[in-house]
Write an enzyme that holds these catalytic residues in place. Structure first.
Site, short mmCIF file in Angstrom:
data_model
loop_
_atom_site.label_atom_id
_atom_site.label_comp_id
_atom_site.label_asym_id
_atom_site.label_seq_id
_atom_site.Cartn_x
_atom_site.Cartn_y
_atom_site.Cartn_z
N GLU A 44 -3.28 -26.42 -13.05
CA GLU A 44 -2.36 -27.32 -13.75
C GLU A 44 -2.93 -28.73 -13.70
O GLU A 44 -3.73 -29.04 -12.82
CB GLU A 44 -0.98 -27.33 -13.06
CG GLU A 44 -0.29 -25.99 -13.05
CD GLU A 44 0.97 -25.98 -12.18
OE1 GLU A 44 1.35 -27.04 -11.65
OE2 GLU A 44 1.54 -24.90 -12.03
N LYS B 38 -2.82 -32.56 -12.67
CA LYS B 38 -2.15 -33.32 -11.61
C LYS B 38 -1.60 -34.59 -12.24
O LYS B 38 -2.35 -35.49 -12.60
CB LYS B 38 -3.13 -33.64 -10.48
CG LYS B 38 -2.46 -34.32 -9.30
CD LYS B 38 -3.42 -34.47 -8.14
CE LYS B 38 -2.70 -34.90 -6.86
NZ LYS B 38 -2.05 -36.20 -6.94
N ARG C 288 10.63 -37.38 -3.02
CA ARG C 288 9.88 -36.61 -2.03
C ARG C 288 10.36 -36.85 -0.60
O ARG C 288 10.21 -36.01 0.27
CB ARG C 288 8.44 -37.06 -2.21
CG ARG C 288 7.47 -36.52 -1.34
CD ARG C 288 6.18 -37.08 -1.86
NE ARG C 288 5.18 -36.93 -0.86
CZ ARG C 288 3.92 -36.71 -1.12
NH1 ARG C 288 3.51 -36.65 -2.36
NH2 ARG C 288 3.07 -36.56 -0.17
N GLU D 279 7.45 -33.81 -11.76
CA GLU D 279 6.98 -35.18 -11.68
C GLU D 279 7.63 -36.02 -12.78
O GLU D 279 7.70 -35.58 -13.93
CB GLU D 279 5.45 -35.14 -11.88
CG GLU D 279 4.69 -36.30 -11.37
CD GLU D 279 4.27 -36.19 -9.90
OE1 GLU D 279 4.55 -35.16 -9.23
OE2 GLU D 279 3.67 -37.16 -9.42
N LYS E 234 -5.50 -29.88 -4.31
CA LYS E 234 -5.58 -30.93 -5.32
C LYS E 234 -7.02 -31.39 -5.51
O LYS E 234 -7.74 -31.60 -4.54
CB LYS E 234 -4.66 -32.11 -4.97
CG LYS E 234 -4.88 -32.70 -3.61
CD LYS E 234 -3.81 -33.72 -3.26
CE LYS E 234 -4.07 -34.29 -1.89
NZ LYS E 234 -2.95 -34.95 -1.28
#
Ligand code: AMP
Length: 569
Positions: A243, A245, A278, A308, A428
């Site tokens: 995906e 980021k 978060r 996000e 990541k």
């Protein structure tokens, strides 16, 4: 020897905490805690479990009692009658204001304070506005405490017991108390969002009655960095999902019918929507425009999405800096909302149709996410592609960058969603420019028009994933706006540990996380960690990131090697 006047005395909490602090063995800590818990009535067990997990209120509750060191110090000066300078010197020696309390408070008091009274006092304190009035409230509480009790009241009020105990150890202790596997306790703690309630359910053998509560945030799953694609091939030889980021603000969205009575969220046309950051703080109010769009989704019997918040212009995702214009504003005018439109990009689904999905593999969750219908341009789904191997990742990384995103996320197809864990199931692949998340440990006044503010910041990384020792790796002063510097400077003054040169230089509580970029990493004898960043600049203040999640010395070391190689090749 003084005897406590009641079985639920706070005194016994303090004694258990002392015993736990005195051992480094995790199992012994859990055993002490387990046997202490068995002696408590339900209401006290609820409080003691929360306090040992380091929080004064349930995790789902938005109230946080985190009182700055300077207010606690002022209160201790009043209660003890000691000179501020003496206390300050003792604080430097001891490193913890709670320990200072045991040095300066009289030992002659009989313990009378009950756990329930501490709970009431904390609930009252959190409502008090204004530093002066808060100090009066703290003084009243401390006056009722013995020296040992005051030590732990201060630690609790400052937000950290510092006895080497994490929520995980409290879960272990509850598992012992109820003779249940710890995995079950963790699961119920996740559902209830309250370690206190979990303890009580466990004791009464009622763990199976725990249900997911919508509008209580669940901890976020986190990702680990990878430096080389080879690591992906080793970890996920069968293929993986890729995906983009997205560079925005992580958010968990809860959507339900308004009949779900809750403290949190905003209701539009009978649909209640709440957004959590978060750090599990509610951020619904900062995004009224997004709430409107989210309320158009059919919630069925409740929905929780992870994703996000990003700034957009039409279909295009804009750089994070655009979003910054909206953050930290007290009032959001229509003009501002229109000039910085945002979208929510969903990349996971944790709850749907009355079922918790976190134990389902990524692929199953992804297809549930795809089955939802989003009819507004403000709601998007992250693009998810299947890759058999890493051969096209470099190309995809560049494509993600061209789409305005930060890099890639690589996800294990069979992975469950692990709340609060930074594992290797999500990897990541970061941007080409190296950045590090660091915490401010000291601050100094600047020069020129910044000479009135603390604007030069010394910052540190953690020694390792398991060792939270902070190691300074540099000092930065550029990158923030004047308004940000001013606000930060005020905060740092409030949270100073020690002043030097008449307050021009201060060590501060390590709470503020910065993302910094730099030219290179140098080996340095002057710095304890052995490395220093050259020409660091602040990219942004990461108020969404707690200091426990900053980068480690290992990452600095890897960057040093990597940059070294790229310079020499
Ligand atoms: P970092 O903040 O550098 O530790 O990177 C992890 C963060 O990347 C997460 O907390 C998310 O905010 C963000 N992120 C962006 N896109 C994704 C994605 N597709 N999946 C998971 N996390 C993402």
């Amino acid at each position: 020897m003084l005897t406590p006047t009641s079985v639920d005395a706070f005194h016994r909490f303090a004694i258990a905490a002392e015993q736990i602090a005195a051992t480094t063995k995790r199992l012994t800590k859990a055993a002490i805690l387990g046997s202490y818990f068995t002696t408590l009535e339900d209401a006290d067990l609820r409080l003691a479990a929360r306090y040992f997990a380091g929080s004064t209120f349930p995790q789902f509750d938005q109230r946080v009692l985190q009182i700055g060191g300077s207010a606690l110090m002022s209160a201790l000066v009043i209660v003890s009658g000691a000179e501020p300078d003496t206390l300050q010197a003792d604080l430097v020696k001891r490193g913890d204001l709670g320990d200072v309390a045991t040095d300066v408070l009289s030992d002659a008091m009989l313990p009378t304070l009950r756990l329930s009274e501490v709970g009431e006092a904390f609930a009252a304190l959190v409502e008090i506005r204004g530093n002066k009035r808060k100090i009066v409230g703290i003084v009243e509480l401390l006056k009722r405490a013995t020296a040992l009790e005051a030590k732990y009241l201060i630690k609790l009020m400052s937000g950290d017991l510092r006895i080497g105990l994490r929520e995980g150890a409290v879960e272990d202790a509850i598992a012992r108390l109820a003779s249940q596997p710890v995995g079950k306790i963790q699961w119920v703690n996740m559902l209830t969002g309250d370690i206190g309630e979990t303890a009580v359910l466990a004791r009464h053998n009622q763990l199976d009655t725990a249900r997911m509560h919508l509008f209580h945030p669940i901890k976020f799953m986190l990702a680990s960095p990878v430096e080389e694609f080879a690591e992906i091939s080793t970890r996920m030889p069968q293929g993986f999902a890729v995906e983009d980021k997205y560079d925005g603000i992580r958010a968990q969205v809860h959507i339900g019918l308004d009949s779900d009575q809750s403290l949190h969220g905003t209701t539009i046309n009978n649909v209640r929507v709440a957004l959590f950051s978060r750090t599990l703080d509610e951020i619904t109010r900062a995004f009224p425009d997004l709430v409107e769009s989210l309320a158009t989704v059919d919630p069925g019997s409740g929905l929780i999405l992870d994703g996000e918040i990003v700034p957009i212009q039409g279909e295009r995702i804009l750089p994070f800096q655009e979003l910054q214009k909206r953050l930290g504003r007290k009032t959001l005018t229509d003009e501002l909302l229109q000039s910085v439109p945002v979208a929510f990009v969903a990349y996971d689904i944790l709850y749907c149709d009355g079922k918790v999905l976190i134990e389902e593999p990524y692929e199953v969750r992804r297809s549930r996410l795809e089955s939802l219908s989003f009819d507004t341009p403000r709601l998007k789904r992250a693009i998810s592609q299947r890759f058999g191997d890493v051969s096209h990742l470099e190309q995809e990384f560049q494509a993600a960058r061209d789409r305005g995103n930060e890099g890639l996320m690589v996800k294990h197809l069979q992975s469950t969603y692990k709340p609060g864990k930074r594992g290797k199931d999500w990897l990541k692949v970061k941007r080409a420019i190296a950045t590090l998340d660091v915490v401010i440990t000291a601050a100094e006044v600047g020069t020129g028009k910044r000479s009135r503010f603390l604007s030069d910041f010394t910052f540190a990384v953690r020694a390792s994933e398991t060792d939270p020792t902070l190691l300074n790796v540099g000092k930065a002063y550029s990158g923030l706006t004047d308004a940000e510097v001013q606000e930060l400077s005020d905060w740092l003054k409030e949270h100073t540990i020690q002043e030097f040169a008449h307050g021009r230089v201060r060590t501060v509580e390590p709470k503020i996380v910065l993302e910094v970029t730099f030219d290179r990493v140098q080996v340095s004898k002057r710095h304890k960690g052995g490395y220093a960043l050259r020409f660091p600049r602040i990219v942004r203040i990461r108020s969404d990131k707690p200091p426990e999640e900053i980068d480690t010395l290992e990452t600095v070391r890897q960057l040093a090697d990597q940059l070294e190689n790229s310079h020499s090749s």
